[in-house]
Design an enzyme around this catalytic site. Structure first.
Site, PDB file in Angstrom:
ATOM      1  N   SER A 152     -13.811   0.794   9.782  1.00 25.81           N
ATOM      2  CA  SER A 152     -13.006   0.901   8.567  1.00 25.81           C
ATOM      3  C   SER A 152     -13.602   0.102   7.414  1.00 25.81           C
ATOM      4  O   SER A 152     -14.072  -1.026   7.592  1.00 25.81           O
ATOM      5  CB  SER A 152     -11.592   0.399   8.847  1.00 25.81           C
ATOM      6  N   ALA A 153     -13.513   0.686   6.220  1.00 22.47           N
ATOM      7  CA  ALA A 153     -13.942  -0.013   5.000  1.00 22.47           C
ATOM      8  C   ALA A 153     -13.044  -1.203   4.682  1.00 22.47           C
ATOM      9  O   ALA A 153     -13.404  -2.045   3.859  1.00 22.47           O
ATOM     10  CB  ALA A 153     -13.954   0.958   3.818  1.00 22.47           C
ATOM     11  N   ASP A 154     -11.890  -1.291   5.357  1.00 21.74           N
ATOM     12  CA  ASP A 154     -11.020  -2.458   5.162  1.00 21.74           C
ATOM     13  C   ASP A 154     -11.763  -3.753   5.474  1.00 21.74           C
ATOM     14  O   ASP A 154     -11.540  -4.784   4.837  1.00 21.74           O
ATOM     15  CB  ASP A 154      -9.791  -2.379   6.083  1.00 21.74           C
ATOM     16  N   LYS A 214      -4.544  -2.202  13.883  1.00 24.39           N
ATOM     17  CA  LYS A 214      -3.835  -1.185  14.644  1.00 24.39           C
ATOM     18  C   LYS A 214      -4.373  -1.173  16.082  1.00 24.39           C
ATOM     19  O   LYS A 214      -5.572  -1.192  16.297  1.00 24.39           O
ATOM     20  CB  LYS A 214      -3.987   0.169  13.953  1.00 24.39           C
ATOM     21  N   LYS A 265      -5.894  10.357   0.949  1.00 26.14           N
ATOM     22  CA  LYS A 265      -5.996   8.997   1.481  1.00 26.14           C
ATOM     23  C   LYS A 265      -7.220   8.358   0.817  1.00 26.14           C
ATOM     24  O   LYS A 265      -8.339   8.841   0.977  1.00 26.14           O
ATOM     25  CB  LYS A 265      -6.153   9.064   2.998  1.00 26.14           C
ATOM     26  N   VAL A 323      -5.666   0.015   2.845  1.00 23.22           N
ATOM     27  CA  VAL A 323      -5.767  -1.448   2.723  1.00 23.22           C
ATOM     28  C   VAL A 323      -6.879  -1.810   1.744  1.00 23.22           C
ATOM     29  O   VAL A 323      -6.688  -2.604   0.816  1.00 23.22           O
ATOM     30  CB  VAL A 323      -6.005  -2.103   4.105  1.00 23.22           C
ATOM     31  N   GLU A 383       0.823  -1.210   0.000  1.00 23.48           N
ATOM     32  CA  GLU A 383       0.000   0.000   0.000  1.00 23.48           C
ATOM     33  C   GLU A 383       0.858   1.261   0.000  1.00 23.48           C
ATOM     34  O   GLU A 383       2.061   1.204   0.293  1.00 23.48           O
ATOM     35  CB  GLU A 383      -0.935  -0.001   1.214  1.00 23.48           C
ATOM     36  N   ASP A 403     -17.851   4.302  13.641  1.00 22.87           N
ATOM     37  CA  ASP A 403     -16.616   4.458  12.875  1.00 22.87           C
ATOM     38  C   ASP A 403     -15.989   3.080  12.672  1.00 22.87           C
ATOM     39  O   ASP A 403     -15.305   2.544  13.548  1.00 22.87           O
ATOM     40  CB  ASP A 403     -15.656   5.393  13.625  1.00 22.87           C
TER      41      ASP A 403
END
Length: 305
Positions: free
Chosen positions: A141-143, A160, A87, A107, A26, A139
């Site tokens: 993540s779209a990951d 993380k 981003k 990602v 990435e 919230d």
């Protein structure tokens, strides 16, 4: 492969044409995850580690309306130094490509580019996940949804540790994403080797990981997999110590009303400050380790046929 949005370096094109193992990388970690010059140094070293372990690196980013599968040296430098790099996740892709702006792949976006190019293995630092207090803020993540739908294996040091690890794993389970521990039965927490959460199952060799992935995709089970690879022991940080640092960083983020895609870069930078730079050293060590394991898995996957 005929997607006109894709462009390739000669090295990656040769690897694709000859069915050689490739590992995607990435660019968000370069543009938003580390300061200069450590970011460009890390990027070059990681690419070389992949080559040294028998695979070809393909660092993915967005430039001039194209999905770049592999970056040359001047492009890597651009991602490392340009302060206006966006981003980019799944939702941002159409705008970035249509406008021709420069964008670093998260990602999720790297997985999209990798799948379009026919690359099955991706090495990163840590995946995104459910943020702490995510049950209030939503919230997430779209990951995580990308892992449910895109056929790319992600080798990472867990998610993380600034995130809610338990809820992240619950979300992945709901989405049917396998979470395999590489030589571990415990899900790592990025800076630390432990988190108190188990993985779904353990694999101890690149061949075991490759066999699982090969079987998954042969069954037609859509989506990726998480190969959770703990940070090397000598670079790991104490779990309880880093947790206290993260809590302080989270309080500062809240006090400064930092939200959305700005949260992770802010927190990682704050953690770096509060640990006197130790967290950055750990981050670099784990990325290198993930690159090595990813290359070995990519090689083993090609042997599966």
């Amino acid at each position: 492969m005929n997607n006109h949005y894709l462009t390739f370096t000669d090295e990656v094109r040769h690897a694709l044409d000859n069915n050689l193992p490739i590992v995607a990388l990435e660019t968000t970690i370069i543009s938003h995850g580390m300061p200069y010059p450590q970011n460009i140094q890390m990027a070059k070293e990681v690419e070389q580690i992949i080559r040294d372990n028998g695979a070809v690196p393909a660092t993915i980013g967005f430039l001039d309306g194209k999905i770049k599968i592999g970056l040359n040296e001047s492009e890597l430098e651009e991602f490392a130094t340009n302060k206006s790099v966006a981003k980019v996740s799944r939702r941002d892709l159409p705008h970035i490509l249509a406008s021709g702006k420069i964008g670093a792949a998260t990602v999720a976006a790297t997985m999209i580019g990798a799948e379009l190019a026919g690359i099955e293995v991706f090495a990163t630092g840590g995946i995104g996940g459910v943020h702490r207090e995510g049950e209030v803020t939503w919230d997430v993540s779209a990951d995580l949804t990308e892992l449910a739908s895109t056929n790319v294996a992600v080798v990472c040091a867990g998610c993380k540790s600034i995130l809610d690890i338990g809820r992240t794993l619950e979300y992945l389970e709901t989405q049917g994403v396998p979470v395999a521990g590489y030589q571990t039965s415990e899900f790592p927490s990025f800076f630390s080797r432990e988190s108190g959460n188990p993985v779904d199952f353990r694999v101890d060799t690149p061949e075991e990981a490759a066999a699982m992935l090969h079987t998954k995709w042969n069954l037609g089970l859509k989506g990726g997999a998480v190969i959770a690879n703990p940070v090397p022991q000598e670079a790991a940080m104490d779990f309880n110590e880093i947790e206290q640092v993260i809590l302080r960083a989270l309080d500062e983020a809240k006090a400064n009303n930092i939200t959305g895609k700005n949260v992770t870069p802010f927190l990682l930078d704050k953690v770096k400050q509060l640990t006197g730079g130790k967290s950055l050293e750990t981050n670099i060590a784990l990325v290198k380790h993930n690159a090595k394991v990813a290359a070995q898995i990519a090689v083993a996957l090609k042997k599966q046929g």
